[in-house]
Structure formats: structure tokens, C-alpha cells
Design a protein around this motif. Sequence first.
Motif, short mmCIF file in Angstrom:
data_model
loop_
_atom_site.label_atom_id
_atom_site.label_comp_id
_atom_site.label_asym_id
_atom_site.label_seq_id
_atom_site.Cartn_x
_atom_site.Cartn_y
_atom_site.Cartn_z
N MET A 229 -9.46 -21.65 -21.03
CA MET A 229 -10.70 -21.60 -21.79
C MET A 229 -11.69 -20.61 -21.18
O MET A 229 -12.24 -19.75 -21.88
CB MET A 229 -11.33 -22.99 -21.85
CG MET A 229 -12.61 -23.07 -22.65
SD MET A 229 -12.34 -22.88 -24.44
CE MET A 229 -11.62 -24.48 -24.82
N VAL A 230 -11.90 -20.71 -19.87
CA VAL A 230 -12.86 -19.83 -19.20
C VAL A 230 -12.40 -18.38 -19.28
O VAL A 230 -13.18 -17.48 -19.64
CB VAL A 230 -13.04 -20.26 -17.72
CG1 VAL A 230 -13.86 -19.22 -16.97
CG2 VAL A 230 -13.71 -21.62 -17.64
N ILE A 231 -11.14 -18.12 -18.94
CA ILE A 231 -10.64 -16.75 -18.92
C ILE A 231 -10.62 -16.14 -20.32
O ILE A 231 -11.04 -14.99 -20.53
CB ILE A 231 -9.23 -16.69 -18.29
CG1 ILE A 231 -9.30 -17.07 -16.81
CG2 ILE A 231 -8.61 -15.31 -18.46
CD1 ILE A 231 -7.94 -17.13 -16.13
N SER A 232 -10.15 -16.91 -21.30
CA SER A 232 -10.02 -16.37 -22.66
C SER A 232 -11.38 -16.13 -23.31
O SER A 232 -11.60 -15.08 -23.94
CB SER A 232 -9.19 -17.32 -23.53
OG SER A 232 -7.88 -17.43 -23.04
N VAL A 233 -12.30 -17.08 -23.18
CA VAL A 233 -13.63 -16.90 -23.77
C VAL A 233 -14.33 -15.71 -23.13
O VAL A 233 -14.93 -14.87 -23.83
CB VAL A 233 -14.46 -18.19 -23.61
CG1 VAL A 233 -15.91 -17.93 -24.01
CG2 VAL A 233 -13.88 -19.30 -24.47
N ALA A 234 -14.26 -15.61 -21.80
CA ALA A 234 -14.89 -14.48 -21.11
C ALA A 234 -14.24 -13.16 -21.54
O ALA A 234 -14.94 -12.18 -21.80
CB ALA A 234 -14.78 -14.66 -19.60
N GLY A 235 -12.91 -13.15 -21.62
CA GLY A 235 -12.22 -11.92 -22.02
C GLY A 235 -12.55 -11.49 -23.43
O GLY A 235 -12.79 -10.31 -23.70
N ILE A 236 -12.58 -12.46 -24.36
CA ILE A 236 -12.89 -12.12 -25.75
C ILE A 236 -14.33 -11.62 -25.88
O ILE A 236 -14.61 -10.68 -26.63
CB ILE A 236 -12.66 -13.34 -26.66
CG1 ILE A 236 -11.16 -13.65 -26.73
CG2 ILE A 236 -13.20 -13.10 -28.06
CD1 ILE A 236 -10.82 -14.94 -27.46
N LEU A 237 -15.25 -12.22 -25.13
CA LEU A 237 -16.64 -11.76 -25.16
C LEU A 237 -16.77 -10.33 -24.63
O LEU A 237 -17.46 -9.49 -25.22
CB LEU A 237 -17.52 -12.70 -24.34
CG LEU A 237 -17.83 -14.06 -24.97
CD1 LEU A 237 -18.63 -14.92 -24.00
CD2 LEU A 237 -18.60 -13.89 -26.27
N VAL A 238 -16.08 -10.04 -23.52
CA VAL A 238 -16.14 -8.69 -22.94
C VAL A 238 -15.58 -7.67 -23.93
O VAL A 238 -16.19 -6.61 -24.17
CB VAL A 238 -15.35 -8.64 -21.61
CG1 VAL A 238 -15.15 -7.20 -21.16
CG2 VAL A 238 -16.08 -9.42 -20.53
N ILE A 239 -14.44 -7.98 -24.53
CA ILE A 239 -13.81 -7.05 -25.46
C ILE A 239 -14.67 -6.90 -26.73
O ILE A 239 -14.77 -5.80 -27.29
CB ILE A 239 -12.39 -7.53 -25.80
CG1 ILE A 239 -11.51 -7.42 -24.54
CG2 ILE A 239 -11.80 -6.72 -26.93
CD1 ILE A 239 -10.17 -8.09 -24.66
N SER A 240 -15.30 -7.99 -27.17
CA SER A 240 -16.19 -7.91 -28.34
C SER A 240 -17.37 -6.99 -28.07
O SER A 240 -17.79 -6.21 -28.94
CB SER A 240 -16.68 -9.30 -28.74
OG SER A 240 -15.60 -10.13 -29.12
N LEU A 241 -17.92 -7.07 -26.85
CA LEU A 241 -19.04 -6.19 -26.49
C LEU A 241 -18.62 -4.72 -26.44
O LEU A 241 -19.47 -3.83 -26.57
CB LEU A 241 -19.62 -6.62 -25.14
CG LEU A 241 -20.31 -7.99 -25.11
CD1 LEU A 241 -20.70 -8.36 -23.69
CD2 LEU A 241 -21.55 -7.98 -26.00
N LEU A 242 -17.34 -4.48 -26.24
CA LEU A 242 -16.83 -3.11 -26.18
C LEU A 242 -16.28 -2.63 -27.52
O LEU A 242 -15.67 -1.56 -27.58
CB LEU A 242 -15.72 -3.01 -25.12
CG LEU A 242 -16.13 -3.32 -23.67
CD1 LEU A 242 -14.89 -3.35 -22.77
CD2 LEU A 242 -17.14 -2.30 -23.16
#
Length: 364
Positions: A229-242
Motif C-alpha cells: 500500500m505504502v510503496i504503490s500509493v507513493a509510486g503512483i503519486l510520483v508518476i502522476s506528478l510527472l
Amino acid sequence: MLGIGEVVNGSEELRRSYKRYTRRKILFISLCLAVAVASVGLSVSIGGRDVSFIDVYKTIFNHISGTPFAPSTREWMDDYIIWNVRLPRALFAAVAGAALAVGGVVMQGVMKNPLADPYTTGISSGAMFGVAVAMILGLTAFGQMGSYGIVINAFVFAMIPMALIVVIAPKSNSSPATLILAGVALSYLFNALNTLLMVMTDSETLANVYLWQIGSLDRITWQSIPTIMVISVAGILVISLLSRKLNLMALGDAHAKSLGLDVNTLRIVCLVAMSLMVASVIAFAGIIGFIGLVAPHIVRMLIDSDNMFVIPASAAFGAAFLMVADIAARMLSDIGAVPVGVVISFVGAPIFLYLIIRQKRSIW
């Protein structure tokens, strides 16, 4: 020359067109989210002890609100089965599906290759070698034993190919073709090492390793949820910002660089974020294929290729896709154990074949 009125009318028409364009994408994302939420209730309701769709949500609400149940009553049994057995699996499927789908968007975007998927860099092969090392040789990272040792091994070894890709990237000027070929080479290397270990073990251990290769959600518990949950949510947020920068990258490296984008750094950042997400999925559930390959294609065919919408839409579609596949796998398990990876392959293969034959090249 155009008059002021014509310019104003043209601007208004353009604004209305953009609103319709945006509304259609938001509607698709909302529909996928609705299917995913409905799938949670359906997934939790089926099993050896059937619970009605409405009672599932009532039981979850009562558990969260702290409503007590008398031991050994029907409500107590439903609460135990739903909360401790079925709900973790359903939530994991939703998060894993979203992570794999977004990973596919990233790989196809940064590699500029519609055939790329999250496993192109050799992550899956590295993870499987880690599982084989733990199960066959009994060697685990940090000395952890049991199921946690296998999970840690899978995660650590999954990151080894990505680390090598990051080292290779500056030397090759981050060329997509070079990175793909490096990933293929690493996959063959780890597959060879994995096969070497598997031919030396007994049939029972071989069967356990094989289950990781085809992907299964049978091992999921609440302890599996926080990490992914932590890794996926953080990863999706980072990629969304990019996402805007990924849109620029789609113009080609030369054009993106002329607009001031550091293409090489962006590619490495995206690959690292994607690798962490996918490694967390493989570590707990094994290799679940086709979602990262097919989901982004389907989304692009339906809502075009703007990554600002493709990324959240792929996350929602991937979550719904994996949950529906898991429901089908559990229903088919009445005639024999069917891992979710097998169901996805059966569904994904013909869809992918259709996409190859009828693909809309304009989306690329």
C-alpha cells in the motif's frame, strides 16, 4: 481577418470541446472505480461460506465502528471470515492491479515501446531467482526465515536488475533500446540461474516455486497490505506528478530536450518508482502477467494518450481487472485450484492478440 466575435465564438467552442474531452475521461475513471468498489463486495461475498453482497458492507462497517459480536454466532463468523480472510485478498488485488497497470504505462512511455511491460527490465526473473534461493537453498537476505524471508528475498533480488539498469543507463545515454536489451539479457541470466536451482530440488519444493511463477493471491494476509500500500500509493503519486513530463517525452527525446526536459533523469526516476511498485507485488503474490501490458493499451484506445488521464485511468482499470480475474479464479477453484495468474493469461492473451491486429497506431 477574423472579427472579435468570431474569435470569441471559436474560443467558446474550443472550451466546450475540451470540457467534453475531459468529462469523457473522468466518466471512464469513475466507472472503473465503481466496478472496483463493487468487485470488493462481490469478492468478499463468495467462498465456502457465502455472505450476501449487502451484508458484506454492513459487516465491514460494523467492524470498523467497533460493534461487538457474540462468539460463535453467525455475525461473529461472518465478521471473522470477511475481515481476516477475504478482505485482505480483495484489497491487495485492487492495489496490485493498480500498481501493475501504472507500471505498464511507465514502461511503455519511457521506453517508447507499446510491447513493453513492467517485467521488461528483468524484475520478475530476479524476484523468481530470489524465491528459488530461499526455498531451495534456504538462504535469505538479512537472515530472515519462513514466509517473510521469501518475501524479502523476492523484493531484494527483484531490485538487482533495476540497480544494474540504473548503472547501465548513464553509459548508454539512457537509450530505450539499450535498456530494453539489457533487461532482456538480465532476464535470461536470472532465468538460467533459476532453472539450474529448480532441476536440483524435489518435486514438492519445485511445485511451491512454480506457484510463484504463475502468480497467486492465496498467501495474502493483512501483513501483506502495509508494504504494498505504502510503496504503490507513493509510486503512483510520483508518476502522476510527472505525467506532464511524460507527455513531453512522448514527443521524442530530441524535442523534449529542446523544451528543457532532462530526459535521462526522468527516465531513471520513473523506472525506479515503477520497479519498487512491481517488486512489492511480486514479493507477495508472484508474477501476475498481462495486466501491465494490456491495461494501458485498452485505456489509451478508449480515452487517448494524455498521461494526465491515462495514469489514473490505468490504475482504476487495473484494480478492477485484477479483482474481476481473482473472482473468476475463486469461482473456478470449485473444480480445482486455479491461480489468478492463469485466469489473467487466458483473458489477456486473446485481448492482446486483438490489440496487435486492430491496434490504433495514432495513440502512439
